[in-house]
Design an enzyme around this catalytic site. Structure first.
Site, mmCIF file in Angstrom:
data_model
loop_
_atom_site.group_PDB
_atom_site.id
_atom_site.type_symbol
_atom_site.label_atom_id
_atom_site.label_comp_id
_atom_site.label_asym_id
_atom_site.label_seq_id
_atom_site.Cartn_x
_atom_site.Cartn_y
_atom_site.Cartn_z
ATOM 1 N N SER A 242 -16.728 8.776 88.652
ATOM 2 C CA SER A 242 -15.717 8.788 89.482
ATOM 3 C C SER A 242 -15.459 7.019 89.681
ATOM 4 C CB SER A 242 -14.939 9.913 89.316
ATOM 5 O OG SER A 242 -13.805 9.579 90.104
ATOM 6 N N ARG A 243 -14.324 7.150 88.787
ATOM 7 C CA ARG A 243 -13.222 5.319 90.004
ATOM 8 C C ARG A 243 -12.597 5.804 90.527
ATOM 9 N NH1 ARG A 243 -18.345 4.540 87.199
ATOM 10 N NH2 ARG A 243 -18.569 3.254 86.255
ATOM 11 N N GLY B 283 -7.703 3.497 78.289
ATOM 12 C CA GLY B 283 -7.402 4.699 79.470
ATOM 13 C C GLY B 283 -7.348 4.271 80.801
ATOM 14 N N LYS C 38 -9.886 21.747 85.506
ATOM 15 C CA LYS C 38 -8.060 21.472 85.628
ATOM 16 C C LYS C 38 -7.289 23.047 85.408
ATOM 17 C CE LYS C 38 -8.341 16.608 85.226
ATOM 18 N NZ LYS C 38 -7.132 15.384 84.254
ATOM 19 N N ALA D 79 -6.388 17.263 70.521
ATOM 20 C CA ALA D 79 -5.539 18.384 70.945
ATOM 21 C C ALA D 79 -5.654 19.297 71.999
ATOM 22 C CB ALA D 79 -5.149 19.491 69.953
ATOM 23 N N GLY D 80 -6.956 18.467 72.926
ATOM 24 C CA GLY D 80 -7.305 19.413 74.191
ATOM 25 C C GLY D 80 -6.480 18.830 75.376
ATOM 26 N N ILE E 194 -7.658 6.840 75.966
ATOM 27 C CA ILE E 194 -7.445 7.852 77.136
ATOM 28 C C ILE E 194 -8.836 6.823 77.937
ATOM 29 C CG2 ILE E 194 -5.479 9.256 76.861
ATOM 30 C CD1 ILE E 194 -7.292 10.785 76.830
ATOM 31 N N TYR F 200 -11.956 5.053 79.236
ATOM 32 C CA TYR F 200 -12.238 3.786 79.485
ATOM 33 C C TYR F 200 -13.694 3.803 80.035
ATOM 34 C CZ TYR F 200 -12.206 6.343 84.162
ATOM 35 O OH TYR F 200 -12.368 7.647 85.068
#
Length: 281
Positions: A20-21, A246, A71, A135-136, A223, A225
């Protein structure tokens, strides 16, 4: 208590999470705002998510972000969920209240829209049909953002039609579900195309889609990156379309987390964007 009198803490929970950035971005803001604090990666296995979230209060955290695969699971754990997160069906941000209550929200839709508007300030979601691929969870956030911005026609296409139909039935609005076999035809007359799948990401196969019928003045976005330019975006750029990766979606959802954690919204600056871009090359 004044922010200057506290050591501020937040983080990102995921499994895995070290790629993760977000820590680079948020720790830049601590320095920019001249605040003492830290934002840390928290590698949390799914079966430990509830315990980890409930531990935030005792450890002094103001909140955290959530990434894959947490999430949706977090919806069953937090004490309160904002309406946007409920619509999207996922939580990207958790705020810890003084009494320990956990408040879940989702800033992905707003991050996507803010990124588009930074790139193209005169953009209007109602200017023409928009094709959304996938569609996620990312798709649901993008569609929700587009609906809130007044989109009049969202052509949602996915490899499994039934998943697109579920998004259409649950989010409603301007969404029309389409079969994967029709994906090339859906480009005709579109003002914008958004890839919300992981296809084209480092380690994934390129997105199998042709843009031959897409107007050259349409905006093409992704989306993803990593890499900054996916094969999908490269294809669009080479035929003359404007493209947008993204990274800005990540950048622009960040200040909204700060607003619920610390009560301030740091700026997304060219310096910060360049810092993250350099970390990805």
């Amino acid at each position: 208590m004044n922010l200057q009198d506290r050591f501020l803490m937040a983080g990102v929970m995921g499994w895995p999470v070290m790629h993760s950035r977000s820590p680079l971005m948020h720790n830049h803001w601590f320095a920019q705002e001249k605040l003492k604090g830290v934002y840390v990666p928290l590698a949390i296995q799914p079966e430990h998510l509830e315990r980890a979230l409930r531990s935030l209060h005792g450890l002094g955290f103001s909140g955290c972000n959530l990434t894959i695969p947490h999430k949706q699971q977090a919806l069953k754990i937090v004490d309160e969920i904002d309406p946007v997160a409920l619509k999207i069906g996922a939580i990207s941000c958790v705020a810890v209240k003084e009494d320990g209550r956990l408040i879940g929200s989702n800033n992905d839709a707003a991050g996507f829209i803010r990124n588009v508007k930074e790139f193209q300030p005169d953009w209007k979601a109602s200017s023409g049909p928009i094709v959304v691929i996938g569609a996620g969870g990312g798709s649901r956030a993008v569609c929700q953002g587009l609906i809130q911005e007044g989109a009049t026609e969202i052509r949602l296409v996915n490899r499994h039609l039934e998943r697109a139909q579920i998004v259409q039935s649950e989010l409603g609005g301007a969404i029309q579900a389409h079969a994967w076999k029709d994906r090339a035809d859906l480009m005709a007359g579109a003002s914008m195309v958004v890839n919300t799948t992981s296809q084209g990401m480092v380690g994934q196969m390129p997105l199998d889609i042709q843009l031959d019928t897409l107007p050259v003045d349409a905006l093409v976005t992704d989306i993803v990156y990593t890499p900054l330019e996916t094969p999908f975006l490269a294809q669009a750029r080479m035929r003359g379309n404007r493209t947008l990766n993204g990274l800005g979606m990540l950048l622009h959802q960040g200040p909204l987390g700060w607003k619920v954690w610390f009560g301030i919204e740091p700026k997304v600056t060219p310096e910060l964007r360049k810092l993250l871009e350099q970390s990805l090359t």
